[in-house]
Design a protein around this motif. Structure first.
Motif, PDB file in Angstrom:
ATOM      1  N   GLU A 241       9.981   3.814  23.381  1.00 45.14           N
ATOM      2  CA  GLU A 241      11.310   3.131  23.273  1.00 45.14           C
ATOM      3  C   GLU A 241      11.029   2.096  22.339  1.00 45.14           C
ATOM      4  OE1 GLU A 241      10.182   3.986  26.311  1.00 45.14           O
ATOM      5  OE2 GLU A 241      11.454   5.384  27.476  1.00 45.14           O
ATOM      6  N   ALA A 242      10.139   1.301  22.639  1.00 45.28           N
ATOM      7  CA  ALA A 242       9.995  -0.050  21.725  1.00 45.28           C
ATOM      8  C   ALA A 242       9.632   0.308  20.391  1.00 45.28           C
ATOM      9  CB  ALA A 242       8.659  -1.072  22.379  1.00 45.28           C
TER      10      ALA A 242
ATOM     11  N   ALA B  28      11.596   1.182  14.721  1.00 46.53           N
ATOM     12  CA  ALA B  28      11.853   2.087  13.666  1.00 46.53           C
ATOM     13  C   ALA B  28      13.231   1.658  13.368  1.00 46.53           C
ATOM     14  CB  ALA B  28      11.386   3.249  13.990  1.00 46.53           C
ATOM     15  N   LEU B  29      14.140   1.799  14.289  1.00 44.57           N
ATOM     16  CA  LEU B  29      15.571   2.090  13.865  1.00 44.57           C
ATOM     17  C   LEU B  29      16.114   0.829  13.412  1.00 44.57           C
ATOM     18  CD1 LEU B  29      16.536   3.729  17.505  1.00 44.57           C
ATOM     19  CD2 LEU B  29      16.710   4.755  15.279  1.00 44.57           C
ATOM     20  N   ALA B  30      15.362  -0.385  13.456  1.00 44.37           N
ATOM     21  CA  ALA B  30      15.716  -1.660  12.799  1.00 44.37           C
ATOM     22  C   ALA B  30      15.527  -1.489  11.169  1.00 44.37           C
ATOM     23  CB  ALA B  30      14.906  -2.812  13.315  1.00 44.37           C
TER      24      ALA B  30
ATOM     25  N   VAL C   1      23.116  -6.406  15.195  1.00 44.40           N
ATOM     26  CA  VAL C   1      23.199  -6.260  16.625  1.00 44.40           C
ATOM     27  C   VAL C   1      24.133  -4.887  17.089  1.00 44.40           C
ATOM     28  CG1 VAL C   1      24.035  -7.100  19.017  1.00 44.40           C
ATOM     29  CG2 VAL C   1      22.841  -8.660  17.375  1.00 44.40           C
ATOM     30  N   GLU C   2      25.036  -4.917  16.401  1.00 45.40           N
ATOM     31  CA  GLU C   2      25.995  -3.860  16.581  1.00 45.40           C
ATOM     32  C   GLU C   2      25.295  -2.600  16.263  1.00 45.40           C
ATOM     33  OE1 GLU C   2      29.221  -4.652  18.443  1.00 45.40           O
ATOM     34  OE2 GLU C   2      29.342  -2.706  17.468  1.00 45.40           O
ATOM     35  N   ALA C   3      24.740  -2.391  15.207  1.00 44.42           N
ATOM     36  CA  ALA C   3      24.177  -1.238  14.589  1.00 44.42           C
ATOM     37  C   ALA C   3      22.773  -0.556  15.368  1.00 44.42           C
ATOM     38  CB  ALA C   3      23.988  -1.345  13.048  1.00 44.42           C
TER      39      ALA C   3
ATOM     40  N   GLN D 135      19.919   7.395  20.303  1.00 44.66           N
ATOM     41  CA  GLN D 135      18.466   8.083  20.189  1.00 44.66           C
ATOM     42  C   GLN D 135      17.824   8.333  21.668  1.00 44.66           C
ATOM     43  OE1 GLN D 135      15.863   7.384  17.081  1.00 44.66           O
ATOM     44  NE2 GLN D 135      13.981   7.485  18.095  1.00 44.66           N
ATOM     45  N   THR D 136      17.901   7.217  22.423  1.00 42.22           N
ATOM     46  CA  THR D 136      17.191   7.066  23.770  1.00 42.22           C
ATOM     47  C   THR D 136      18.126   7.578  24.873  1.00 42.22           C
ATOM     48  OG1 THR D 136      17.579   4.776  24.008  1.00 42.22           O
ATOM     49  CG2 THR D 136      15.578   5.563  22.932  1.00 42.22           C
ATOM     50  N   GLY D 137      19.375   7.252  24.902  1.00 43.01           N
ATOM     51  CA  GLY D 137      20.126   7.645  25.943  1.00 43.01           C
ATOM     52  C   GLY D 137      20.268   6.337  26.841  1.00 43.01           C
ATOM     53  N   ILE D 138      19.738   5.193  26.181  1.00 41.58           N
ATOM     54  CA  ILE D 138      19.513   3.994  27.134  1.00 41.58           C
ATOM     55  C   ILE D 138      20.453   3.034  26.577  1.00 41.58           C
ATOM     56  CG2 ILE D 138      18.071   2.052  28.091  1.00 41.58           C
ATOM     57  CD1 ILE D 138      15.831   3.872  27.697  1.00 41.58           C
TER      58      ILE D 138
END
Ligand code: GLA
Length: 384
Positions: A313-314, A319-321, A354-356, A364-367
């Motif tokens: 998750e981390a 990566a998503l940032a 923050v939004e994005a 991606q993670t469902g969390i």
């Protein structure tokens, strides 16, 4: 930070006495992970999440602790404090009291309320903030005043000796000594430090993966032991290397083949992280944010691949940032295995970031993550 007026009223209603009130912040570490116990460098920032501690004297010889977070009150005899931790929230304040008693201070009865908004188990040092807030409150009550670095060391001892979590000095140090609008470059060998301003156009965005971490858990201790085993091998060859702070990457080239593969990787992280932390502090002092961001990216890679201190998750949150507008640098912060990432983001892009990031991570993670724009705050202090 929670409202001190509401907190005061809570203490008065429960204990019928006016409290002295103290606040101690949590922290985010910009770079320098698992280097503190290797006597290396770290670069944390105190944040505007904090623990409040309210204290008033009692005449019945009891120490009564109340946590608003846990909604629980527990009572102890000041003259017969537990010698060991009991695996509950009271361990942190009791650990501090027990270390102070061990320093020769007579501990009278008191009522202590605690209320924090540092997310628990999220790698933002909620426990250090409880320790430092308690230490300020109790030392004030008994009429003692310690310099910030000494107070930090006493709180670290509470965690090492009473709670039996083998942490380094970083969290307690920054909570006690943080400075508004600054990061603190700390040399964990002699506790000397420099302050480096965070440019006003840079936002600290803390993204909670919602995966809980605990440094009392076995992974922290295992990683620490693996890195220390590598250090012992280097020291056996050339001496003068009591800590990985004293080792070099060349040492690993020479003697790495004698190390267990995991030990070699952990040591490579610690040694290279130390170099990156010094470089990042120089870059921050010069205001070279692009370089700070580049070093943070390298640090995350090393933390994840060599130290194996991250989690899926981390890694996803980092990566998503990467391609979001305004990102300067992102990495997992704190003890590892979950918790939060720190993202340095251009201030005017921070809200959109923050939004994005939140929606990407949830998709991606469902969390559903909690993402906060934080500010570099001052260290522990008396509020009233
Ligand atoms: C936890 C510990 C610190 C430090 C970090 C990793 O926060 O309390 O002492 O070791 O992990 O950098």
């Amino acid at each position: 930070m929670h409202d001190p007026d509401v907190f005061r009223a809570m203490h008065v209603a429960r204990f019928h006495a006016e409290p002295a009130i103290f606040a101690a912040p949590g922290r985010v570490n910009l770079i320098g992970e698992h280097t503190d116990y290797a006597e290396g460098f770290v670069m944390p920032v105190a944040i505007d999440f904090a623990t409040l501690a309210g204290i008033s004297p009692r005449s019945d010889g009891k120490i009564v602790l109340y946590s608003e977070n846990y909604g629980e009150e527990r009572s102890f005899e000041a003259a017969a404090l537990p010698a060991k931790a009991g695996q509950r929230w009271t361990d942190y304040p009791l650990g501090v009291v027990s270390i102070l008693a061990g320093e020769g201070h007579a501990i009278p009865g008191f009522s202590l309320s605690l209320w924090g908004d540092v997310p628990l188990g999220s790698g933002l040092s909620s426990s250090a903030s409880v320790e430092v807030a308690t230490a300020l409150a109790v030392t004030r009550l008994i009429g003692v005043s310690y310099p910030g670095p000494v107070l930090a060391r006493l709180c670290q001892r509470a965690e090492n000796e009473f709670v039996e979590a083998n942490c380094g000095i970083m969290d307690q140090f920054i909570s006690a000594n943080g400075a508004k609008d600054h990061a603190l470059l700390l040399d964990c060998r002699d506790l000397s430090f420099k302050l480096a301003p965070i440019p006003p156009n840079v936002a600290l965005v803390i993204a909670n993966t919602m995966v809980k971490h605990s440094i009392a858990g076995g992974d922290y201790a295992t990683r620490r032991a693996e890195s220390e085993a590598a250090c012992a091998i280097i020291n056996s060859h050339r001496g003068g290397v009591p800590f990985l702070r004293d080792a070099t990457l060349e040492d690993l080239e020479k003697w790495g083949h004698e190390m267990a593969p995991n030990s070699l990787k952990r040591a490579r992280h610690v040694i290279s992280e130390n170099l990156r932390t010094v470089a990042a502090s120089e870059a921050l002092l010069k205001g070279d944010m692009a370089e700070v961001g580049r070093l943070m990216a390298e640090a995350h890679k090393s933390y994840s691949q060599d130290f194996e201190g991250s989690c899926e998750e981390a890694d996803a949150m980092v990566a998503l940032a990467q391609d979001l507008p305004g990102l300067i640098g992102a990495r997992l912060t704190g003890g590892g295995f979950g918790g939060c990432t720190i993202n340095l983001v251009e201030q005017d892009q921070a809200a959109a970031f923050v939004e994005a990031l939140g929606s990407r991570y949830a998709a991606q993670t469902g969390i559903v993550p909690q993402i906060h724009i934080c500010h570099a705050s001052g260290g522990a202090r008396r509020l009233r």
